[in-house]
Design a protein around this motif. Structure first.
Motif, mmCIF file in Angstrom:
data_model
loop_
_atom_site.group_PDB
_atom_site.id
_atom_site.type_symbol
_atom_site.label_atom_id
_atom_site.label_comp_id
_atom_site.label_asym_id
_atom_site.label_seq_id
_atom_site.Cartn_x
_atom_site.Cartn_y
_atom_site.Cartn_z
ATOM 1 N N GLY A 57 4.787 -2.423 -2.119
ATOM 2 C CA GLY A 57 4.144 -1.113 -2.236
ATOM 3 C C GLY A 57 5.103 0.015 -1.910
ATOM 4 O O GLY A 57 6.316 -0.185 -1.753
ATOM 5 N N VAL A 90 -1.531 -11.890 -5.829
ATOM 6 C CA VAL A 90 -2.927 -12.350 -5.763
ATOM 7 C C VAL A 90 -3.000 -13.812 -6.170
ATOM 8 O O VAL A 90 -3.610 -14.646 -5.506
ATOM 9 C CB VAL A 90 -3.832 -11.521 -6.721
ATOM 10 C CG1 VAL A 90 -5.181 -12.189 -6.905
ATOM 11 C CG2 VAL A 90 -4.029 -10.115 -6.202
ATOM 12 N N ALA A 125 -8.214 -5.230 -6.046
ATOM 13 C CA ALA A 125 -7.257 -5.886 -6.937
ATOM 14 C C ALA A 125 -7.585 -7.367 -7.091
ATOM 15 O O ALA A 125 -7.524 -7.918 -8.191
ATOM 16 C CB ALA A 125 -5.835 -5.704 -6.408
ATOM 17 N N TRP A 159 -3.040 -10.681 4.232
ATOM 18 C CA TRP A 159 -2.541 -9.744 3.230
ATOM 19 C C TRP A 159 -3.302 -8.431 3.302
ATOM 20 O O TRP A 159 -4.526 -8.430 3.326
ATOM 21 C CB TRP A 159 -2.673 -10.356 1.837
ATOM 22 C CG TRP A 159 -2.255 -9.424 0.740
ATOM 23 C CD1 TRP A 159 -1.444 -8.334 0.848
ATOM 24 C CD2 TRP A 159 -2.648 -9.497 -0.624
ATOM 25 N NE1 TRP A 159 -1.297 -7.728 -0.372
ATOM 26 C CE2 TRP A 159 -2.016 -8.418 -1.289
ATOM 27 C CE3 TRP A 159 -3.458 -10.380 -1.340
ATOM 28 C CZ2 TRP A 159 -2.193 -8.190 -2.648
ATOM 29 C CZ3 TRP A 159 -3.633 -10.157 -2.684
ATOM 30 C CH2 TRP A 159 -2.994 -9.082 -3.338
ATOM 31 N N ASN A 160 -2.566 -7.328 3.331
ATOM 32 C CA ASN A 160 -3.179 -6.000 3.289
ATOM 33 C C ASN A 160 -2.310 -5.051 2.481
ATOM 34 O O ASN A 160 -1.157 -4.816 2.828
ATOM 35 C CB ASN A 160 -3.363 -5.459 4.713
ATOM 36 C CG ASN A 160 -4.004 -4.091 4.705
ATOM 37 O OD1 ASN A 160 -3.382 -3.126 4.299
ATOM 38 N ND2 ASN A 160 -5.245 -4.016 5.109
ATOM 39 N N GLY A 161 -2.880 -4.502 1.431
ATOM 40 C CA GLY A 161 -2.196 -3.472 0.654
ATOM 41 C C GLY A 161 -1.520 -4.003 -0.590
ATOM 42 O O GLY A 161 -0.771 -4.969 -0.552
ATOM 43 N N PRO A 162 -1.775 -3.346 -1.751
ATOM 44 C CA PRO A 162 -1.193 -3.779 -3.025
ATOM 45 C C PRO A 162 0.331 -3.601 -3.078
ATOM 46 O O PRO A 162 0.897 -2.808 -2.342
ATOM 47 C CB PRO A 162 -1.882 -2.887 -4.060
ATOM 48 C CG PRO A 162 -2.491 -1.765 -3.309
ATOM 49 C CD PRO A 162 -2.714 -2.223 -1.912
ATOM 50 N N LEU A 187 -7.662 -11.646 3.222
ATOM 51 C CA LEU A 187 -7.281 -10.385 2.598
ATOM 52 C C LEU A 187 -8.119 -9.254 3.181
ATOM 53 O O LEU A 187 -9.335 -9.348 3.230
ATOM 54 C CB LEU A 187 -7.508 -10.501 1.090
ATOM 55 C CG LEU A 187 -7.388 -9.250 0.226
ATOM 56 C CD1 LEU A 187 -6.059 -8.580 0.420
ATOM 57 C CD2 LEU A 187 -7.580 -9.633 -1.228
ATOM 58 N N ASP A 240 -8.295 -1.386 -1.276
ATOM 59 C CA ASP A 240 -7.638 -1.432 -2.573
ATOM 60 C C ASP A 240 -7.144 -2.832 -2.918
ATOM 61 O O ASP A 240 -7.255 -3.273 -4.061
ATOM 62 C CB ASP A 240 -6.470 -0.437 -2.602
ATOM 63 C CG ASP A 240 -6.973 0.992 -2.560
ATOM 64 O OD1 ASP A 240 -7.612 1.417 -3.533
ATOM 65 O OD2 ASP A 240 -6.761 1.652 -1.536
ATOM 66 N N SER A 241 -6.616 -3.540 -1.935
ATOM 67 C CA SER A 241 -6.150 -4.904 -2.229
ATOM 68 C C SER A 241 -7.325 -5.810 -2.568
ATOM 69 O O SER A 241 -7.230 -6.673 -3.434
ATOM 70 C CB SER A 241 -5.331 -5.491 -1.084
ATOM 71 O OG SER A 241 -5.212 -4.638 0.000
ATOM 72 N N GLY A 268 0.808 -1.204 0.000
ATOM 73 C CA GLY A 268 0.000 0.000 0.000
ATOM 74 C C GLY A 268 0.838 1.249 0.000
ATOM 75 O O GLY A 268 2.058 1.199 -0.167
ATOM 76 N N THR A 289 1.295 -6.974 -7.995
ATOM 77 C CA THR A 289 0.098 -7.262 -7.199
ATOM 78 C C THR A 289 -0.627 -8.488 -7.753
ATOM 79 O O THR A 289 -1.041 -9.364 -6.995
ATOM 80 C CB THR A 289 -0.843 -6.030 -7.190
ATOM 81 O OG1 THR A 289 -0.122 -4.918 -6.642
ATOM 82 C CG2 THR A 289 -2.089 -6.284 -6.369
#
Ligand code: ADP
Ligand code: MG
Length: 405
Positions: A231, A344, A367, A324-327, A359, A363-364, A207, A340
């Motif tokens: 990120g 994924v 995605a 998982w958090n944030g692209p 997740l 934003d993630s 992120g 990303t």
């Protein structure tokens, strides 16, 4: 850590109790509107299991939600009327929209709702008392039923009248305040992975800003086997290591914290080894792959590179629990989406193989949706802010206020 598995859920209520009973439900129906029509009904759909359970059990449902940020006054732009219309299409039960937010003003119309029906009140944030957690307002809602069901995980990190106040008011009346099915599901997955993760336990944090996720990184570090960083966050760590970051986004104010976390983490924290860089953040940028120690003055680091993807992918592939958090990059633009997308896919593959993969993050999650793999993950959280706070070990006030066993 703020575990709340000792809280009552809707499944703890005797099934026969619901017939003819009034149940006040706080859901998260905060959907995007476009010209007075619901543009994306995902959150309405996510609320359906609880609403179906209640209506098919013969309850009279009083439904509350906020929508947007109307600043404590009536603003037709944020009316829940279009949400009522969409809900009516999605659910078999009759839905009646009541154009009052206050419980006392809505009471006479609520009384006309039949067993197995739903009364959706107007936007809770049309009243200033909502975000101030005004007890009188909470009381007006509590008097509309004999049970409170909080299914709004997305606002569980806020102490508002329709979340915390209402739970307290309902309990003060001698009734229960319980988690709905969606709320219970969110808590079950997020908390089980934090409390007793099957190992290896791998967390992936990406992120835009390190400052907004320091709490999560610090709380996860002692629990995980690996913490993979991607990120723009990674840039601040690079700088803390003394690497050249060119024109990349770096949070100067967080350099000290980044250095401390690096030292604390030792081998557990895994930073990217290569990056995708470009001189501008644009769809048509000509992107290059460089080692992390070969970033030039004009370069902006905008994604993780192929060697990093492979390395992260290996670690994810061996994990039994994944958060998982944030692209990993500026995934909104094609030249910087690859990192990303490959993460994924790696998480989805691990889940196919039986790993628990959760997740969180707006934003993630977008995605994962866009890559078409969201359904392969164990759980995609509906609450960005709330899931972050939970992962950071905070007690969510909306959950804390529910009835204990
Ligand atoms: P989430 O909503 O999943 O928690 P964040 O809101 O923290 O994620 O961050 C998402 C944003 O981070 C995206 O808009 C993405 O473009 C941006 N981002 C990711 N990597 C970079 C980078 N290297 N440079 C600039 N922005 C980035
Ligand atoms: Mg976000």
């Amino acid at each position: 850590m703020g575990f709340s598995l000792n809280k009552k859920t809707i499944s703890d209520v005797e099934l026969s109790w619901f017939e003819g009973s009034g149940v006040v439900v706080r859901a998260d129906l905060n959907v995007p509107l476009d010209d007075g029509v619901v543009a994306d009904d995902q959150r309405i759909r996510a609320s359906l299991p609880t609403l179906r359970f209640l209506t098919s059990s013969g309850a009279r449902v009083v439904l509350l939600s906020h929508l947007g940020r109307p600043k404590g006054e009536v603003d037709p732009e944020f009316s829940l009327a279009p949400v009522a219309a969409r809900l009516d299409e999605l659910i078999e039960a009759p839905v009646r929209f009541i154009p009052h937010s206050d419980g006392a003003e809505a009471a006479s119309q609520v009384a006309e709702v039949p067993q197995g029906g739903i009364a959706l009140l107007e936007n809770t944030r049309f009243l200033a008392g909502e975000t101030k957690n005004d007890p009188a307002l909470a009381q007006s809602w509590a008097e509309l039923g004999e049970l409170f069901v909080n299914d709004a995980f997305g606002t569980a990190h806020r102490a508002h009248a329709s979340t915390v106040g209402l739970a307290e008011a309902m309990r003060a009346r001698g009734h229960d305040a319980v988690a709905g099915l969606l709320m219970a599901r969110e808590l079950r997955y997020l908390e089980s992975v934090l409390r007793a993760p099957e190992r290896p336990f791998v967390a992936i944090i990406g992120g835009a800003k390190i400052s907004s996720k320091i709490g999560v990184v610090s709380a996860l570090l002692p629990r995980v086997d690996r913490l993979l960083i991607g990120g723009a966050m990674a840039n601040t760590f690079f700088r803390a290591l003394g690497l050249e970051t060119g024109a990349s986004l770096v949070e100067e104010d967080s350099l000290d914290v980044a250095a401390r976390l690096l030292e604390e983490a030792g081998e557990r924290m895994v930073l990217p080894i290569d990056c995708v860089v470009a001189s501008e953040v644009s769809e048509h940028a000509s992107a290059r792959v460089v080692a992390r120690d070969a970033v030039q003055g004009e370069d902006k680091i905008l994604d993780i590179g192929p060697k990093t993807r492979e390395r992260f992918g290996d670690m994810i592939g061996r994990a039994r629990s994944i958060v998982w958090n944030g692209p990993m990059g500026v995934f909104e633009m094609e030249p910087f989406a690859g990192g990303t997308l490959s993460i994924v896919e790696a998480v989805a593959l691990a889940c196919d193989g039986g790993a628990l993969g959760v997740l969180g993050g707006g934003d993630s999650a977008a995605a994962a949706e866009r890559a078409g793999v969201a359904h392969r993950l164990t759980h995609v959280s509906t609450g960005g802010g709330a899931s972050l706070e939970l992962l950071a070990g905070a007690v969510l006030p909306g959950v804390d206020a529910l009835s204990d066993f």
